[in-house]
Scaffold this motif. Structure first.
Motif, PDB file in Angstrom:
ATOM      1  N   CYS A   1     -14.080 -22.927  43.624  1.00  0.00           N
ATOM      2  CA  CYS A   1     -14.449 -23.211  45.011  1.00  0.00           C
ATOM      3  C   CYS A   1     -15.934 -22.946  45.259  1.00  0.00           C
ATOM      4  N   ILE A   2     -16.480 -21.934  44.614  1.00  0.00           N
ATOM      5  CA  ILE A   2     -17.906 -21.623  44.778  1.00  0.00           C
ATOM      6  C   ILE A   2     -18.764 -22.578  43.954  1.00  0.00           C
ATOM      7  N   TRP A   3     -18.328 -22.864  42.744  1.00  0.00           N
ATOM      8  CA  TRP A   3     -19.117 -23.700  41.835  1.00  0.00           C
ATOM      9  C   TRP A   3     -19.201 -25.153  42.295  1.00  0.00           C
ATOM     10  N   ILE A   4     -18.079 -25.709  42.812  1.00  0.00           N
ATOM     11  CA  ILE A   4     -18.065 -27.129  43.163  1.00  0.00           C
ATOM     12  C   ILE A   4     -19.049 -27.458  44.274  1.00  0.00           C
ATOM     13  N   GLN A   5     -19.380 -26.457  45.119  1.00  0.00           N
ATOM     14  CA  GLN A   5     -20.297 -26.711  46.229  1.00  0.00           C
ATOM     15  C   GLN A   5     -21.732 -26.925  45.751  1.00  0.00           C
ATOM     16  N   LYS A   6     -22.001 -26.527  44.506  1.00  0.00           N
ATOM     17  CA  LYS A   6     -23.359 -26.655  43.968  1.00  0.00           C
ATOM     18  C   LYS A   6     -23.477 -27.765  42.933  1.00  0.00           C
TER      19      LYS A   6
END
Length: 604
Positions: free
Chosen positions: A383-388
């Motif tokens: 969830c954190i990685w996909i935003q970047k």
């Protein structure tokens, strides 16, 4: 329960306890302290300490949780400020339970003891045995988790996570052995009967395939706008986050991931695997969540269930297809292709759509115990990685996924052979049923024909018997004299009968009656040679009778009177084949002239 790693420090006013509980469900924890007792619980961790000094609850106590480190920090006020607690580094002694100093009463009230026992059953057992935590010195060689950045998690949590993953002791199992064990487990789990049942009886599956999740409408809108303006549109215009999803994102801790090329490749392929499992879950439950939702997602994703690290997109699709055909309730290849097309749509919608799906998975796992551990290992980081992630890389991943083909022959489960054999069996059963129906009809027809012939023959025989009996009755009633001699004369068919004209009335000859219309037919078993000889003898006798004297004139008169008298009714009547004329069968009767002639011959 697991005894967590902990350490104690102090200052003049506070005792500080730092407890390391990685992968614990931080939203659910309990802290209890009074006097020298301290208890902490956050599943699957439990800690009970006997402190060297007394602490007190006066409103100055504090507690905090560091999500990155997975640690709780608890500050407890000392009952006597400035008191120094000795032996805080003696961890083994701190874990020992405080011994009871009161003896059990000799006499107690039974009712009160029963109530007390019920209360004790509801309370948590704080006196369980504890084992001090020891850090692992030797580094583990087989990492897993998001980007293969974790290791050692299951070394002490295996008992708690046996229902979450299928691989046993993953910290000591290489990736190649995990894959080999996974394939063997899938081959052993595959049930041809279950697969063929869903293959032929697919009414429920066809109904499920008609369900349209939210991304189908969003994809149609995006495609329509692209066709009109021929420009790229931001997917945020088609994907809307709820307030609950926004709150989930606010709780995440922002971090950066230093991934090498190989780790990034594993992360992208793992994302496809997780999305495929999620799309299957949404399709079969038509968007509703139930107690099986968490199981479906983690069971169908080898990334989550076997800590698999894939090397190609085709391997991901094959693994997902095999697991769909082996584990869930609905095992149909159509559900595999449907999840494949849905995953392509989600990736085409962009990272906003992917994030929305990951947030839903995060919520499902958080509400399922103990599947929440998979959030710490995979989903939170995704969830954190996909935003970047850059949109171009996600589009390239989607394009590569679209170019990958998947068929039943790739599953390695001999699906096409099973289907062909099942179809052949069905055709044979239909042929046997058809042959059985035809033979049954033929049997019924033959039985009906046999019964009809038997009925006709019985009818004809009964009619014949009836006509014979009727004719015999008519013959008997009309001529009583004939009836008295009929039985004996029928047995002696060879006896000669002479009419008044001197002609023998035997079988095989015909005679015209007085009116010339009636015909008499005779049947006799006498051979033709004897018949001619008897006829010659009777002619000679008749010629001798004509030369007799007047004394025998009476016999001639009697014969003449019988000739002039009306012709008697025939004994039997029957129609010929054409139904035109009547044939007469005259029963032989005694002729008095015969006896007279015989007497005269004797006299001569």
């Amino acid at each position: 329960m697991i005894t967590p790693a902990f350490e104690l420090t102090q200052d003049p006013d506070f005792l500080t306890i730092k407890i390391r509980v990685p992968y614990a469900k931080a939203s659910e924890f309990d802290i209890y302290f009074e006097g020298e007792d301290f208890k902490f619980y956050a599943k699957p961790y439990f800690l009970r300490l006997t402190l060297p000094g007394r602490i007190v609850e006066d409103g100055r106590e504090k507690a905090s949780y560091n999500t990155d480190e997975g640690t709780f920090t608890i500050q407890l006020p000392k009952e006597v400020p400035g008191q120094y607690f000795e032996g805080l580094d003696m961890l083994t002694s701190l874990l020992a339970p405080k011994k009871s100093r009161s003896a059990k009463p000799l006499v107690e009230e039974m009712a009160a003891s029963a109530e007390l026992s019920e209360e004790n059953e509801e309370e948590f057992d704080w006196e369980m045995e504890q084992i001090p935590y020891e850090e692992s010195i030797a580094p583990l060689q087989h990492p897993y988790g998001f980007g293969n950045l974790r290791s050692g998690v299951f070394q002490r949590l295996q008992d708690e996570l046996s229902d979450v993953i299928d691989i046993k002791d993953p910290d000591q199992t290489p990736a190649e052995e995990r894959r080999r064990k996974r394939l063997a487990a899938e081959a052993a789990k595959f049930e041809p009967d279950h697969y063929l049942a869903d293959f032929f009886e697919d009414e429920a599956i066809k109904h499920l395939l008609k369900y349209k999740p939210w991304w189908i409408d969003a994809h149609k809108k995006m495609t329509a706008l692209k066709g009109e303006s021929h420009q790229e549109h931001d997917s945020s215009a088609f994907v809307v986050f709820s307030e609950e999803e926004r709150e989930q994102m606010r709780k995440f801790t922002n971090k950066s991931y230093l991934l090498d090329k190989r780790s990034r490749h594993h992360v992208y392929l793992g994302l496809i695997d997780i999305l495929l499992a999620y799309c299957y879950e949404i399709c079969v439950n038509e968007g509703d969540k139930n107690v099986e939702s968490s199981w479906n997602i983690r069971k169908l994703s080898a990334t989550l269930c076997w800590l698999e690290s894939f090397s190609s997109i085709h391997d991901v699709l094959v693994s997902f297809g095999r697991r769909v055909l082996c584990y869930p309730l609905y095992r149909h290849f159509g559900l595999v292709t449907r999840a494949f097309s849905d995953t392509v749509m989600i990736l085409q919608l962009g990272k906003a759509a992917v994030l929305k799906c990951l947030l839903d998975i995060h919520k499902i796992f958080m509400e399922s115990d103990p599947a929440y551990i998979l959030n710490d290992l995979f989903i939170t980081d995704y969830c954190i990685w996909i935003q970047k992630v850059k949109a171009k890389k996600l589009a390239a991943l989607c394009e590569s996924l679209q170019k990958t083909t998947l068929s039943k022959s790739h599953m390695g489960l001999e699906l096409e052979e099973l289907e062909a054999a099942a179809v052949l069996v069905q055709e044979e059963e239909k042929a046997l049923k058809a042959a059985g129906t035809v033979s049954k009809q033929q049997l019924l027809c033959s039985e009906s024909e046999t019964s009809d012939s038997e009925e006709s023959s019985s009818t004809s025989s009964s009619e014949t018997e009836g006509s014979d009996s009727d004719e015999q009755e008519s013959s008997t009633s009309e001529d009583g004299e004939i009836n008295s001699f009929q039985g004996r004369l029928q047995e002696e068919r060879t006896a000669p009968l002479i009419d008044c004209n001197g002609l023998r009335q035997g079988t095989g000859t015909s005679m015209e009656g007085g009116d010339g219309k009636s015909k008499v037919a005779f049947q006799s078993p006498t051979p033709p040679g004897k018949l001619v000889e008897e006829l010659e003898m009777q002619i000679h006798s008749a010629m001798r009778l004509s030369e007799q004297p007047e004394g025998l004139a009476t016999a001639g008169c009697i014969s003449q009177e019988q000739e002039e008298s009306p012709v008697p009714k025939p004994d039997r009547f029957s129609e010929d084949a054409a139904g035109k004329g009547n044939f007469l069968e005259v029963s032989p009767k005694p002729n008095p002239l015969l006896f007279l002639c015989s007497t005269n011959e004797d006299e001569d």
